[in-house]
Design an enzyme around this catalytic site. Sequence first.
Site, PDB file in Angstrom:
ATOM      1  N   TYR A 150       5.016   6.029  15.017  1.00 29.34           N
ATOM      2  CA  TYR A 150       3.367   5.810  14.501  1.00 29.34           C
ATOM      3  C   TYR A 150       2.422   6.685  15.323  1.00 29.34           C
ATOM      4  O   TYR A 150       1.147   6.813  13.896  1.00 29.34           O
ATOM      5  CB  TYR A 150       3.614   3.661  15.269  1.00 29.34           C
ATOM      6  CG  TYR A 150       1.915   3.378  15.916  1.00 29.34           C
ATOM      7  CD1 TYR A 150       1.616   2.103  14.291  1.00 29.34           C
ATOM      8  CD2 TYR A 150       1.118   3.654  16.692  1.00 29.34           C
ATOM      9  CE1 TYR A 150       0.599   2.049  15.077  1.00 29.34           C
ATOM     10  CE2 TYR A 150      -0.311   2.759  17.003  1.00 29.34           C
ATOM     11  CZ  TYR A 150      -0.483   2.240  16.073  1.00 29.34           C
ATOM     12  OH  TYR A 150      -1.685   1.614  16.022  1.00 29.34           O
TER      13      TYR A 150
ATOM     14  N   ASN B   8      -6.561  -1.154   6.564  1.00 26.97           N
ATOM     15  CA  ASN B   8      -6.689  -1.335   7.870  1.00 26.97           C
ATOM     16  C   ASN B   8      -4.845  -1.803   7.899  1.00 26.97           C
ATOM     17  O   ASN B   8      -4.394  -1.673   8.998  1.00 26.97           O
ATOM     18  CB  ASN B   8      -6.931  -2.652   7.933  1.00 26.97           C
ATOM     19  CG  ASN B   8      -6.843  -3.515   8.755  1.00 26.97           C
ATOM     20  OD1 ASN B   8      -7.033  -3.231  10.063  1.00 26.97           O
ATOM     21  ND2 ASN B   8      -6.036  -4.145   8.431  1.00 26.97           N
TER      22      ASN B   8
ATOM     23  N   VAL C 271       1.201  -1.230  -0.093  1.00 28.04           N
ATOM     24  CA  VAL C 271       0.481   0.154  -0.178  1.00 28.04           C
ATOM     25  C   VAL C 271       0.957   1.367  -0.228  1.00 28.04           C
ATOM     26  O   VAL C 271       0.420   2.361   0.046  1.00 28.04           O
ATOM     27  CB  VAL C 271      -1.310   0.061   0.915  1.00 28.04           C
ATOM     28  CG1 VAL C 271      -1.770  -1.357   1.182  1.00 28.04           C
ATOM     29  CG2 VAL C 271      -0.257  -0.160   2.779  1.00 28.04           C
TER      30      VAL C 271
ATOM     31  N   THR D 258      -3.794  -8.835  18.569  1.00 30.66           N
ATOM     32  CA  THR D 258      -3.645  -9.727  17.420  1.00 30.66           C
ATOM     33  C   THR D 258      -2.891 -10.914  16.656  1.00 30.66           C
ATOM     34  O   THR D 258      -2.490 -11.190  16.265  1.00 30.66           O
ATOM     35  CB  THR D 258      -3.641  -8.609  16.450  1.00 30.66           C
ATOM     36  OG1 THR D 258      -2.273  -7.941  16.561  1.00 30.66           O
ATOM     37  CG2 THR D 258      -4.643  -7.226  16.808  1.00 30.66           C
TER      38      THR D 258
END
Length: 273
Positions: free
Chosen positions: A163, A97, A71, A198
Amino acid sequence: MNESLNRYASLDGKVVVVTGAAGGIGRSIAERFAGQDAKVVVNDIDADAAAGVVASITDAGGTAISVVADVSDGDSVAAMFDTVMAEFGTVDVLVNNAGLVSPMLHFFEADEAWWRKIIDVNLTGHFLCSHKAARIMAKAGGGNIINMSSGGATRAHRAFTAYDATKGGIEALTRAMALDLGPYNIRVNALMPGSIDTSGLGLDDRKLRGENVPLGRIGEPIDMTGAALFLASDDASYITGDVIKVDGGMLAQQRSATVDIKPPSDFPKVEDL
């Protein structure tokens, strides 16, 4: 019954692109949307893992294809949407996402390459995918873009400088895109996950993290899917430029539970009520 009161989406027949969908939150959203009869495009840079998600969806009776794309690279993103258009002919929903969390580096340990990589994947990736999808949606008469924020957009994590910067940028991008794309009947919103497991944390780590969540537990990827489905549905048809927190109440508190003046361990016991 008034039809406007009974319009909750199945996503029947809608084409949904989910980036970074080979695992974690992306996979859960892809599988949930497929279960609502959407045609799902599973994007990731891991071809084998993406193919595994597609197999899971199709084995359950759903419709999905995998498209490998980075991406952060414009040519790769363009090729992905060319594939989607050749296969399905449109894009109704984009879930941005894909993103990098690691490596975690203290500000003094960081370098330019680390900064640029996280910015390129997390923030530029949202722009590139949205830029391609929105043009398709506008020509089709409308669509829906869901971005992925974080508590780091408005608070801060230690050792997550880049981030957190990307997540703040994503929320600003969400608002700006909502204004520019609203006249084309394209809604743009964001989800803000809290502490979501996750990666399969051990029991001790899950318990420790859960202590600082007002609902008393760490989140699961499946916890993100209801809010995503809502934003993608006609039930959210008058919502754009907004951020929905799915964090178990983490950002509602001033102090985390372990350092609060009256921690949950001091609360009245159910049997005493």
